[in-house]
Design an enzyme around this catalytic site. Structure first.
Site, PDB file in Angstrom:
ATOM      1  N   GLU A  98     -13.259   1.752  10.724  1.00  0.00           N
ATOM      2  CA  GLU A  98     -12.490   2.034  11.946  1.00  0.00           C
ATOM      3  C   GLU A  98     -11.991   3.476  11.986  1.00  0.00           C
ATOM      4  O   GLU A  98     -11.844   4.048  13.060  1.00  0.00           O
ATOM      5  CB  GLU A  98     -11.333   1.038  12.123  1.00  0.00           C
ATOM      6  CG  GLU A  98     -10.358   1.044  10.970  1.00  0.00           C
ATOM      7  CD  GLU A  98      -9.204   0.062  11.134  1.00  0.00           C
ATOM      8  OE1 GLU A  98      -8.871  -0.308  12.258  1.00  0.00           O
ATOM      9  OE2 GLU A  98      -8.631  -0.316  10.089  1.00  0.00           O
ATOM     10  N   LYS A 133     -39.383  -1.186  11.732  1.00  0.00           N
ATOM     11  CA  LYS A 133     -38.138  -1.954  11.582  1.00  0.00           C
ATOM     12  C   LYS A 133     -37.597  -2.225  12.976  1.00  0.00           C
ATOM     13  O   LYS A 133     -37.347  -1.269  13.735  1.00  0.00           O
ATOM     14  CB  LYS A 133     -37.164  -1.099  10.768  1.00  0.00           C
ATOM     15  CG  LYS A 133     -35.921  -1.791  10.378  1.00  0.00           C
ATOM     16  CD  LYS A 133     -35.103  -0.917   9.459  1.00  0.00           C
ATOM     17  CE  LYS A 133     -33.824  -1.642   9.127  1.00  0.00           C
ATOM     18  NZ  LYS A 133     -32.940  -0.883   8.305  1.00  0.00           N
ATOM     19  N   ASP A 179      -7.725  -2.071   1.649  1.00  0.00           N
ATOM     20  CA  ASP A 179      -8.412  -0.788   1.841  1.00  0.00           C
ATOM     21  C   ASP A 179      -8.877  -0.108   0.549  1.00  0.00           C
ATOM     22  O   ASP A 179      -9.683   0.819   0.595  1.00  0.00           O
ATOM     23  CB  ASP A 179      -7.505   0.187   2.609  1.00  0.00           C
ATOM     24  CG  ASP A 179      -7.324  -0.242   4.056  1.00  0.00           C
ATOM     25  OD1 ASP A 179      -8.078  -1.107   4.509  1.00  0.00           O
ATOM     26  OD2 ASP A 179      -6.421   0.295   4.729  1.00  0.00           O
ATOM     27  N   GLY A 222       0.817  -1.212   0.000  1.00  0.00           N
ATOM     28  CA  GLY A 222       0.000   0.000   0.000  1.00  0.00           C
ATOM     29  C   GLY A 222       0.850   1.260   0.000  1.00  0.00           C
ATOM     30  O   GLY A 222       2.012   1.263  -0.448  1.00  0.00           O
TER      31      GLY A 222
END
Ligand code: F6P
Length: 328
Positions: free
Chosen positions: A228, A219, A133, A107
């Site tokens: 997060e 509902k 991600d 990443g």
């Protein structure tokens, strides 16, 4: 950097692992073998480069891995590579093995290391975006995102059963320290009541309002998917705040965590990783250095490391709005 003669290519995985990294390694090794080039595996990311943990990998070594999660090369987050001394040791290890170029799979942090290294030593590098991600610019999808999503949706579906039975409100935390892609897609895919992501600024009160609106309509349970990195804190913090302020809501928490990083890669991730692995080697052999290989509109493309690192890739606002409308 001018085009070089490239015979020996090193490959490493670094940062958080992602399902499909093995398929990418396989793509690199087999494409290189097709062109009669030699591949060397660097074990444990930049740590392995620094320590000289480098071994030849051949076509047979990458048999029987396309379907496996994790990374056969292991991974690490190296502090030492942030230092000039660490990078110097890494360069010496590559020289000791006569390595001409390096493929890094990872990443943002991995790309930042590669960019600095390539500039410092005038060394050809190419990056493959491997992170669950999906937050790397220059590709529609990163390797591992699809698998992680399917794991997350499967988990939310299971929580739905128990939430429904007990008429409960669940805050379900998924990964994405800086990015809401997993939460947004998993929230849409699992029909969640609400989604909290770094890219929207929904407050806890607004979310509770949304939940109560659903309750009024009959509902009886709610599922809120929380990235997060959202602005209100993790699922535990949010549930605590909700339970303290709204006594009529029994807020439960589920944190899916590292489950999302493991497991067999989806077919989508295997195909993506294979194409990017092959694209990385093809790029190096054409003199394309210090770039990230990606897939945009089903085409293999190359973006400068600089852009891949600094340009922000975020979910489309239109999609965030649509998720709001559908969740009601
Ligand atoms: O791989 C990316 C990521 O999954 C983030 O979403 C998450 O915050 C982070 O890695 C956790 O990494 P680690 O397990 O290495 O602490």
């Amino acid at each position: 950097m001018e085009a070089r003669n490239i015979d020996r290519i090193a490959v490493l995985t670094s940062g958080g692992d992602a399902p499909g990294m093995n398929a990418a390694i396989r793509g690199v090794v087999r494409t290189a073998a097709y062109h009669n080039k030699h591949v060397y595996g660097i074990y444990r990311g930049y740590e392995g480069m620094i320590n000289g943990n480098i071994k030849r990998i051949e076509t047979n070594d990458v048999g029987n891995i396309i379907h496996r999660g994790g990374t056969m090369l292991k991974t690490a987050r190296s502090r030492e590579f942030y230092t000039p001394e660490g990078r110097q040791k890494g360069y010496e290890s590559l020289q000791a093995h006569d390595i001409d170029a390096c493929v890094v799979i990872g990443g943002n942090g991995t790309y930042t290391g590669a960019k600095i290294f390539s500039e410092e030593f005038d060394f050809p590098m190419i990056g493959i975006p491997g992170t669950i991600d999906n937050d790397i610019f220059g590709t529609d999808f990163t390797i591992g995102f699809d698998t992680a999503l399917n794991t997350a949706v499967d988990a939310v579906d299971k929580i739905r059963d128990t939430a429904d039975s007990h008429n409960r409100v669940f805050f379900i935390e998924v990964m994405g320290r800086h990015s809401g892609y997993i939460a947004l897609h998993a929230g849409i895919g699992s029909g969640a009541t609400g989604i909290l992501i770094p890219e929207n600024d929904k407050t806890i009160d607004e979310m509770v309002h949304q939940i109560k609106k659903g309750h009024k309509r009959g509902k009886l349970f709610s599922l809120v998917v929380v990235a997060e990195g959202n602005k209100n804190g993790g699922a535990s913090e949010i549930a605590k705040a909700v339970s303290e302020k709204y006594k009529d809501i029994e807020a439960k928490v589920s944190i899916i965590g590292h489950l999302q990083r493991g497991g067999a890669p989806s077919c989508h991730d295997r195909v993506l990783a294979s194409r990017l692995g092959a694209g990385a080697v093809d790029g190096l052999l054409k003199g394309i250095y210090n770039k990230s290989v990606g897939l945009i509109n089903d085409e293999v493309v190359y973006s400068d490391f600089e852009d891949a690192i600094s340009e922000v890739k975020e979910p489309k606002q239109e999609m965030i709005r649509m998720a709001e409308i559908l969740s009601m």
